[in-house]
Scaffold this motif. Structure first.
Motif, PDB file in Angstrom:
ATOM      1  N   ALA A 104       0.839  -1.201   0.000  1.00 50.62           N
ATOM      2  CA  ALA A 104       0.000   0.000   0.000  1.00 50.62           C
ATOM      3  C   ALA A 104       0.874   1.251   0.000  1.00 50.62           C
ATOM      4  N   ILE A 105       1.931   1.217   0.809  1.00 46.46           N
ATOM      5  CA  ILE A 105       2.831   2.380   0.861  1.00 46.46           C
ATOM      6  C   ILE A 105       3.486   2.620  -0.500  1.00 46.46           C
ATOM      7  N   PHE A 106       3.987   1.521  -1.114  1.00 50.17           N
ATOM      8  CA  PHE A 106       4.654   1.654  -2.419  1.00 50.17           C
ATOM      9  C   PHE A 106       3.704   2.274  -3.443  1.00 50.17           C
ATOM     10  N   ASN A 107       2.505   1.751  -3.497  1.00 49.19           N
ATOM     11  CA  ASN A 107       1.539   2.234  -4.494  1.00 49.19           C
ATOM     12  C   ASN A 107       1.269   3.727  -4.306  1.00 49.19           C
ATOM     13  N   LEU A 108       1.082   4.129  -3.044  1.00 53.33           N
ATOM     14  CA  LEU A 108       0.800   5.544  -2.791  1.00 53.33           C
ATOM     15  C   LEU A 108       2.014   6.406  -3.112  1.00 53.33           C
ATOM     16  N   ALA A 109       3.199   5.885  -2.749  1.00 49.69           N
ATOM     17  CA  ALA A 109       4.425   6.630  -3.051  1.00 49.69           C
ATOM     18  C   ALA A 109       4.562   6.812  -4.561  1.00 49.69           C
ATOM     19  N   ALA A 110       4.272   5.741  -5.307  1.00 55.50           N
ATOM     20  CA  ALA A 110       4.391   5.793  -6.757  1.00 55.50           C
ATOM     21  C   ALA A 110       3.458   6.866  -7.311  1.00 55.50           C
ATOM     22  N   GLN A 111       2.251   6.917  -6.782  1.00 49.78           N
ATOM     23  CA  GLN A 111       1.292   7.904  -7.264  1.00 49.78           C
ATOM     24  C   GLN A 111       1.736   9.312  -6.919  1.00 49.78           C
ATOM     25  N   ARG A 112       2.458   9.413  -5.846  1.00 50.64           N
ATOM     26  CA  ARG A 112       2.962  10.713  -5.424  1.00 50.64           C
ATOM     27  C   ARG A 112       4.194  11.125  -6.242  1.00 50.64           C
ATOM     28  N   GLY A 113       4.640  10.225  -7.134  1.00 53.37           N
ATOM     29  CA  GLY A 113       5.804  10.529  -7.948  1.00 53.37           C
ATOM     30  C   GLY A 113       7.099  10.063  -7.307  1.00 53.37           C
ATOM     31  N   ASN A 114       7.003   9.464  -6.142  1.00 51.28           N
ATOM     32  CA  ASN A 114       8.183   8.910  -5.471  1.00 51.28           C
ATOM     33  C   ASN A 114       8.356   7.471  -5.934  1.00 51.28           C
ATOM     34  N   LEU A 115       9.020   7.323  -7.103  1.00 48.28           N
ATOM     35  CA  LEU A 115       9.162   5.998  -7.713  1.00 48.28           C
ATOM     36  C   LEU A 115      10.556   5.914  -8.334  1.00 48.28           C
ATOM     37  N   PRO A 116      11.374   4.948  -7.907  1.00 52.33           N
ATOM     38  CA  PRO A 116      12.738   4.864  -8.451  1.00 52.33           C
ATOM     39  C   PRO A 116      12.734   4.707  -9.967  1.00 52.33           C
ATOM     40  N   GLU A 117      13.713   5.326 -10.578  1.00 54.10           N
ATOM     41  CA  GLU A 117      13.826   5.316 -12.035  1.00 54.10           C
ATOM     42  C   GLU A 117      13.777   3.898 -12.602  1.00 54.10           C
ATOM     43  N   LYS A 118      14.510   2.991 -11.958  1.00 50.19           N
ATOM     44  CA  LYS A 118      14.633   1.648 -12.522  1.00 50.19           C
ATOM     45  C   LYS A 118      13.286   0.929 -12.516  1.00 50.19           C
ATOM     46  N   ILE A 119      12.493   1.181 -11.494  1.00 53.63           N
ATOM     47  CA  ILE A 119      11.174   0.554 -11.474  1.00 53.63           C
ATOM     48  C   ILE A 119      10.310   1.180 -12.563  1.00 53.63           C
ATOM     49  N   LYS A 120      10.416   2.478 -12.686  1.00 51.04           N
ATOM     50  CA  LYS A 120       9.638   3.186 -13.701  1.00 51.04           C
ATOM     51  C   LYS A 120       9.968   2.617 -15.084  1.00 51.04           C
ATOM     52  N   PHE A 121      11.242   2.387 -15.282  1.00 51.62           N
ATOM     53  CA  PHE A 121      11.698   1.850 -16.569  1.00 51.62           C
ATOM     54  C   PHE A 121      11.054   0.480 -16.827  1.00 51.62           C
ATOM     55  N   GLY A 122      11.089  -0.368 -15.819  1.00 54.13           N
ATOM     56  CA  GLY A 122      10.532  -1.714 -15.968  1.00 54.13           C
ATOM     57  C   GLY A 122       9.042  -1.672 -16.254  1.00 54.13           C
ATOM     58  N   VAL A 123       8.360  -0.838 -15.510  1.00 54.86           N
ATOM     59  CA  VAL A 123       6.907  -0.727 -15.673  1.00 54.86           C
ATOM     60  C   VAL A 123       6.585  -0.227 -17.075  1.00 54.86           C
ATOM     61  N   ASP A 124       7.356   0.751 -17.494  1.00 59.88           N
ATOM     62  CA  ASP A 124       7.175   1.323 -18.822  1.00 59.88           C
ATOM     63  C   ASP A 124       7.354   0.267 -19.901  1.00 59.88           C
TER      64      ASP A 124
END
Ligand SMILES: Cc1cc2nc3c(=O)[nH]c(=O)nc-3n(C[C@H](O)[C@H](O)[C@H](O)COP(=O)(O)OP(=O)(O)OC[C@H]3O[C@@H](n4cnc5c(N)ncnc54)[C@H](O)[C@@H]3O)c2cc1C
Ligand code: SF4
Ligand code: SF4
Ligand code: SF4
Ligand code: SF4
Lengths: 299, 817, 155
Positions: free
Chosen positions: C84-104
């Protein structure tokens, strides 16, 4: 027995040799593997953390492909197992979630019904095929090599989702399948401190590879202390930590561990006497030579 | 003891006197008492009706007494405060004037009326009239009752020979009663015999216990039965018959404990008393100070089995010829009046917590094992040694709360382990001051007398207290030394401590066989598995079953001092019963009409006290009067109306419903409240002057389990707008668990209403404790809203279609109108 | 608007935590990263509120090994809280680049790694079946419905 073969992303792209070894081993054990157009599981270490609902829907799509083929899933990677097992369990039990997901899947023509199971290669070996049948196929016993098993957290944690039927009331869940399999292969599975510590992989891929390697180092140190000669893993990400990670650690700390790491199918293949080129033995940074010599398969 | 037949009707015509009390302005300031008295005077059967200022005062009571005599009153109704306050007062006054106290009735127009309807005098007065009408109607059907006197056998049974059992047995024996002390092990002593020193005073445990043990062993009034367990209990308060199996010891009483036999025995096994840290023979004595001081043979280990003699070495060795391989178990039958349960505790086994490596790493031990290690009489002669190499450890760690305060084991705090660890740490410091000691804790609970002192002393002596329990213990394969990995939460810093030895401070838990004792003695257990007391504050050593008391850790984790205190308390409670020589059973018990009983056994199933038995031949139910608690659950359950509860008969309750619904029933709600919780909750709402709407009319029963589905349906048939059934919260029932039946019955009516298309919301079920006046008031408001919403059509429809179900036999419960 | 974390996780469960630290004591990330540990994360959620947690990049140190949950004597579902924390952090824009890359990458190709020529050749050598491109329309359709793009900003 027949399974939908879930490759995942890491093995087919980075370690195709493990895939080859698995296919060959399964052939020997009379397991038919069917390839389906699966996507990324998606990984519990990226998509799930970023967006749970998307993670669940994409996992459901994969589960649906297997359902439509009428096959349970066999996967080789702990990440895949963690995602697919959890999603399968949640969607089977939580009807509200299931409806939401099916709504998301509508346009794709899939619908989750909850008709299949998801199994890791280890569990298919240990529980479906059974140790006896594995033992029958062994031609080159592994010469009592002291092997340390690293199961990998995503295989069994949290146990309430991964092995809900095997929980006992108070006891912490402890996996045993790999140790048991290695025993019938003729190796000597060896216990070591911090056996159930994480390898650190996700920290490495997401944030800081060096820090992650330090976690692996903690494990390697204890393995060495317990006179372990090789590491056996059941997941490509763990493999990478122990193999590539170990190489990087060596550059920094000069520990001289030199602990060869093998994916479980490779060890099965070696014991079964399968052709070496089919076992992906070339993908390793830490030399396998000592092990291959021990089992008489060095050339 | 044959129950008296219930007198169904008094022969004489009722001559009722009604007294409406002003209670100063408490009632009089709201309710028009004169009008109420005037109204009462017009009710059939009422001979006189008066209102007066303080009915409970001396003159008020004298007035009642005089009227009884002068006007030959045979019923008295007082409309005043709650019967929970002054019923005994007025009953006594009646009795003084020669009227049976059970012919007295009260209407509660203060707590349930004037105090909660302060601002609506008119409605309050109308309600008061209704309450008086109910009381008068009920009073007509009251019958004289005689409470039952049961003799008490002046002997006691104490189960469990730990310090609590020993203390209770000695107290009772010193008071002059014969006591049977039953102990399942070969010797009495319990856990206290196993521990070395005791906190907070650091006395030597066995030194203070052994004299008590021997005293119990030779006391002329105590019959000590070791290797014995109870197998059956029958009877009731004052009159229990107990079956005891006394297991064969295979060594006779003439044993002088010379020990010649031990040396020759070839069979060895781990010694339980030393927590498995040393070995013993098949013939053995558990410890040097054992009482009785007699050897015994462990036949599971001895080579002689099933009467075949394969070895007679010990027989040969014993000069006094005490060894007897052919001894048999004996079954004894004991008659006792009271029973004290002091079965104590087991110790948590931490093997399942694999991350701590207990049983895997030799140097991880439990606190009980530590007690044996440091004890001079223990396996190492009092030398603290590491099991792996017999060396004295230089660094020792204690891990707190192992097996306590956790959903993975026991959720409660075990109460003794904090202090036990502090004691152990000081013991180590005393003998080996150089030892480094680390205590890993979550909270240190040093709450008792002298505890904080001891804690401070440990800190001054250099024991380190580290807040944060390790996540994992790992072992060095070569040295067997341990590394503790964890977080110091106060420093927010990870630690790694290398220690020679780790002691898991394990919790204590209910005996594994406590369900057996529970079943045999009909006790209740709390969710944590410990035996439940009758009331946590006011009856802490009583059980819900009369004549049975609790002592020591069997009731919950506690230290020696509390165990002993409680043992003396239990002995004193038992003493009261036995000194009186008799018990009085209030005349509200259940009585079976043998001509109506069909032997269906329904009552047997619901009685929380297992006090109803079927006659083996006729199948007719028989209620043991002495152990019937008077909840009335069986009465409500009987499909043939064959059981009556004295003083709470069906007819009386129907009459109250009739009285409520005589006028404008569509504006009223009938409420059934149990004496202990919901009625008291309503009283509390009154005392707190919580204001709520007036439509409610309360009928009091002892337990909500008394409320049959028939009462509910009858109230609806009479046109009541709503019905409330209320009782104690589930788990708090004063009759063990009778309110489970309440719940089932209400569910049944709900289902029926649903089936018939009736608005089931009109029937409400509420659990309200005596302290929840606010909840009661809130419920009243809810019910008022429900009443507002009910249409005349709905009420009419209910009257038509909620018909009584066919009765098997008997005339059915509905009163003939 | 961001959801409240207590819609995703039952706050009452956290009251059972008595800060014994068996979780952090077992945590691999806490072992190698400064100032990290699930015990403290949990306490911060409870005492300081979610904002104090989801804006903090340290939450991402977690290896998702779930040993914390395994060891917790109070059986708190820490992994659910962390998700839950990760998901909210991600929505807040607090998401490590490498994860963003993978998701993308998953959003674009259905796979979290790039399949290039060399990979295909290696597989051919081992006579493994080719890794055909996936039906990306189908996946895109699903992502649209689950709202991935609305929730987090991808490149
Ligand atoms: C490791 C440890 C250290 C401790 N240290 C201290 C200390 O320093 N100071 C302190 O104040 N307290 C201490 N305590 C607590 C103390 O031991 C208890 O408070 C005390 O023993 C309770 O006495 P008891 O008689 O209630 O139970 P127990 O001592 O458990 O005795 C119960 C007896 O009943 C017998 N029994 C059980 N079931 C049956 C049955 N069905 N039939 C017949 N007999 C039965 C048992 O065999 C036993 O003899 C310690 C406890 C432990 C575990
Ligand atoms: S007494 Fe202390 S160690 Fe024992 S359970 Fe309670 S807090 Fe924990
Ligand atoms: S159910 Fe209640 S009233 Fe009936 S016999 Fe049992 S204790 Fe007595
Ligand atoms: S292990 Fe559980 S109870 Fe202990 S600090 Fe962590 S979350 Fe809290
Ligand atoms: S799941 Fe994360 S927080 Fe929990 S122990 Fe593993 S790395 Fe630490």
């Amino acid at each position: 027995m027949k399974y939908a073969f879930f490759l995942g992303c890491v093995i087919p792209v980075k370690y195709p040799g493990f895939e080859k070894a698995t296919r060959e081993v399964m052939k020997v054990l009379d397991i038919e593997l069917v390839d389906l157009p699966f996507s990324c599981c998606p990984a519990p270490t990226n998509m799930k953390l970023a967006h749970y609902d998307t993670w669940l829907a994409l996992a459901a799509r994969n589960l649906c492909l297997a359902e439509e083929a009428g096959l349970s899933i066999l996967a080789m990677c702990n990440g895949c197992i963690n995602t697919l097992k959890e999603a399968n369990l949640i969607l089977k039990e939580d009807l509200q979630r299931r409806n939401q997901v099916n709504l998301a899947l509508e346009g794709s023509g899939h619908c989750f019904n909850g008709t299949i199971e998801v199994k890791h290669l280890l569990d298919v070996l240990y529980k479906e095929i059974g140790l006896e049948r594995i033992a029958e196929k062994v031609q080159h016993p592994l010469d009592g090599i002291r092997i340390g098993c690293h199961y990998g957290c995503h295989l069994y944690r949290p146990p309430r989702l991964m092995y809900p039927d095997e929980l006992s009331e108070a006891a912490s869940y402890v996996p045993v399948s790999m140790d048991q399999i290695l025993t019938v292969l003729g190796a000597q599975p060896t216990q070591y401190s911090r056996k159930f510590l994480c390898c650190g992989s996700a920290l490495g891929t997401n944030i800081d590879a060096q820090a992650a390697n330090e976690i692996t180092r903690e494990k390697l140190q204890h393995m060495k202390k317990h006179r372990i000669e090789a590491v056996s893993v059941a997941c490509p990400s763990c493999f990478s930590q122990f193999d590539r990670g170990q190489m990087m650690l060596e550059r920094k700390h000069h520990d001289g561990f030199n602990l060869p790491t093998l994916y479980i199918s490779q060890l099965l293949g070696l014991a079964f006497g399968l052709d070496r080129p089919n076992l992906g033995l070339g993908d390793h940074r830490i030399s396998l030579q000592p092990i291959l010599e021990r089992v008489g398969r060095s050339s | 003891m044959t129950p008296k037949k219930v007198q169904r009707k008094e022969k004489e015509e009722p001559r009722i006197g009604v007294y409406v009390c002003h209670c100063g302005l408490n009632i009089g300031g709201v309710v028009d008492c004169a009008r109420v008295a005037e109204f009462a005077a017009g009710l059939p059967g009422v001979i006189l009706s008066k209102d007066n200022l303080y009915t409970c005062s001396e003159p008020g009571q004298e007035l009642i007494k005089a009227d009884i005599k002068e006007h030959r009153l045979n019923r008295v109704v007082v409309a005043s405060c709650t019967p929970r306050l002054h019923e005994p007062t007025f009953r006594a006054a009646c009795e003084d004037a020669g009227l049976n106290p059970y012919l007295f009735e009260m209407a509660n127009i203060r707590e349930h009326c004037s105090w909660v309807h302060l601002h609506d005098k008119e409605a309050a007065t109308e309600k008061a009239k209704d309450l008086v009408r109910m009381a008068v109607a009920r009073s007509k059907l009251l019958a004289a009752q005689e409470p039952l006197e049961v003799p008490v056998t002046r002997k006691a049974l104490v189960i469990g020979g730990g310090v609590a059992g020993i203390q209770a047995a000695l107290d009772l024996a010193d008071s002059g009663y014969k006591v049977y002390l039953i102990e399942k092990d070969p010797s009495i002593g319990g856990r206290m015999a196993q521990i070395d020193k005791t906190f907070p005073t650091m006395d030597c445990s066995i030194c203070i216990l052994a004299p008590k043990m021997s005293e119990a062993g030779r006391h002329p009034n105590i019959e000590l039965l070791t290797l014995s367990e109870i197998e059956g209990v029958e009877g009731y308060v004052g009159n229990f018959t107990v079956q005891v199996r006394k297991k064969a010891r295979f060594v006779t009483d003439s044993c002088t404990a010379c020990g010649d036999c031990v040396k020759v025995c070839p069979q060895v096994a781990p010694d339980e008393f030393n927590a498995g840290l040393s070995m013993r023979r098949a013939i053995y004595m558990s410890f040097a100070q054992a009482v009785p001081s007699t050897y015994q043979i462990d036949m599971d280990l001895c080579l002689n089995k099933h009467g075949i003699i394969a070895c007679d070495k010990c027989f040969q060795a014993c000069q006094r010829q005490c060894v007897d391989y052919s001894q048999q178990d004996q079954i004894l039958t004991l008659d006792v009046g009271t029973i004290i349960v002091a079965t104590g505790v087991d110790v948590y086994d931490p093997t399942p917590l694999t991350e701590f490596g207990y049983r895997k790493f030799p140097n991880v031990i439990t606190s009980l094992e530590f007690e044996r290690l440091i004890n001079a009489g223990g396996p190492s002669g009092g030398n603290l040694i590491r099991p792996s190499d017999q060396k004295i450890p230089k660094t020792v760690a204690f891990l707190q709360c192992i097996g306590s305060r956790s959903k993975r084991s026991n959720i409660y705090c075990s109460n003794i382990c904090c202090m036990n660890t502090i004691k152990d740490a000081l013991l180590i410091k005393e003998h080996w001051p150089e030892t480094k000691i680390l205590v890993f804790y979550i909270d240190i609970r040093a709450f008792g007398k002298g505890f904080e002192d001891l804690f401070q002393r440990a800190r001054r002596e250099g024991v380190s207290f580290i807040r944060g329990v390790p996540g994992e213990i790992i072992e060095d394969p070569e040295t067997n030394s341990l590394t503790l990995i964890g977080e110091d939460t106060l420093l927010s810093q990870l630690y790694r401590y290398e220690v020679d030895m780790a002691i898991l401070s394990v919790g204590i838990e209910p005996r594994k066989d406590s369900p057996v004792i529970q079943r045999l003695l009909n006790l209740s257990c709390a969710a944590d598995g410990f035996f439940l007391e009758a009331h946590p504050k006011l009856r802490p050593v009583d059980t819900p079953t009369g004549g049975i008391f609790l002592a020591g850790c069997a009731e919950g984790p506690k230290d020696i001092k509390d165990s002993v205190t409680q043992a003396s308390a239990a002995a004193s409670r038992a003493n009261i019963l036995m000194a009186q020589g008799k018990v009085i059973v209030e005349a509200i018990t259940a009585v079976v009409d043998e001509t109506l009983c069909q032997g269906c056994g329904m009552c047997v199933k619901v009685c929380p006290y297992s006090t109803i038995r079927e006659d083996p031949e006729t199948k007719i139910a028989q209620v043991t009067q002495a152990s019937c608690a008077g909840c009335g659950t069986c009465v409500a359950e009987c499909p043939f109306s064959a059981i009556t509860q004295r003083h709470f008969t069906d007819a009386q309750i129907f009459a109250q419903i009739d009285a409520i619904t005589e006028e404008a029933p569509e504006t009223k709600a009938v409420a059934f409240c149990c004496n202990w919780c919901s009625y008291a909750g309503a009283d509390f709402a009154g005392v707190s002057r919580m204001q709520y709407p007036t439509p409610i009319r309360i009928i009091r029963t002892m337990c909500s389990g008394r409320i049959s589905t028939e009462f509910i349906e009858y109230a609806f048939r009479r046109g009541a707008a709503a019905v409330l059934v209320s009782g104690c919260h589930i788990g708090d029932c004063h009759y063990i668990n009778a309110n489970h039946q309440t719940e089932k019955r209400v569910n049944r009516v709900w289902k029926k209403m649903e089936r018939l298309g009736l608005d089931k919301n009109r029937l409400q079920l509420a659990w309200i404790s005596a302290a929840e006046g606010n909840l009661f008031a809130r419920k009243m408001k809810e019910i008022d809203e429900i009443i507002q919403g009910v249409t005349p059509e709905e009420i009419e429809k209910t009257k038509q279609i909620l018909v009584p179900k066919k009765k098997g036999k008997g005339e059915g419960t509905e009163p003939k109108e | 608007m961001l959801k409240s974390i207590w819609e995703l996780f039952n706050k009452e469960d956290l009251f059972e935590c008595y800060q014994c630290a068996r979780c952090t004591g077992s945590c691999p990330a806490a072992m190698v990263m400064k100032c990290y540990g699930p015990r403290e994360t949990l306490l911060r959620c409870l005492n300081l509120g979610q904002e104090a947690v989801i804006n903090d990049e340290r939450v991402w140190y977690c290896t998702t090994c779930h040993v914390c949950e395994d060891r917790c004597p109070q059986e708190i579902n820490i992994s659910e809280l962390l998700t839950a924390i990760f998901n909210l952090a991600a929505q807040r824009g607090n998401l490590p680049e490498k994860i963003k890359f993978g998701v993308d990458l998953i959003a674009k190709t259905g796979r979290s790694l790039i399949v290039n020529e060399k990979v295909l050749k290696d597989r051919q050598k081992l006579s493994l079946p080719p890794l055909d491109p996936l039906n990306i329309d189908e996946i895109e359709g699903i992502l649209k419905k689950t709202g991935l793009n609305d929730a987090i900003e991808l490149s």
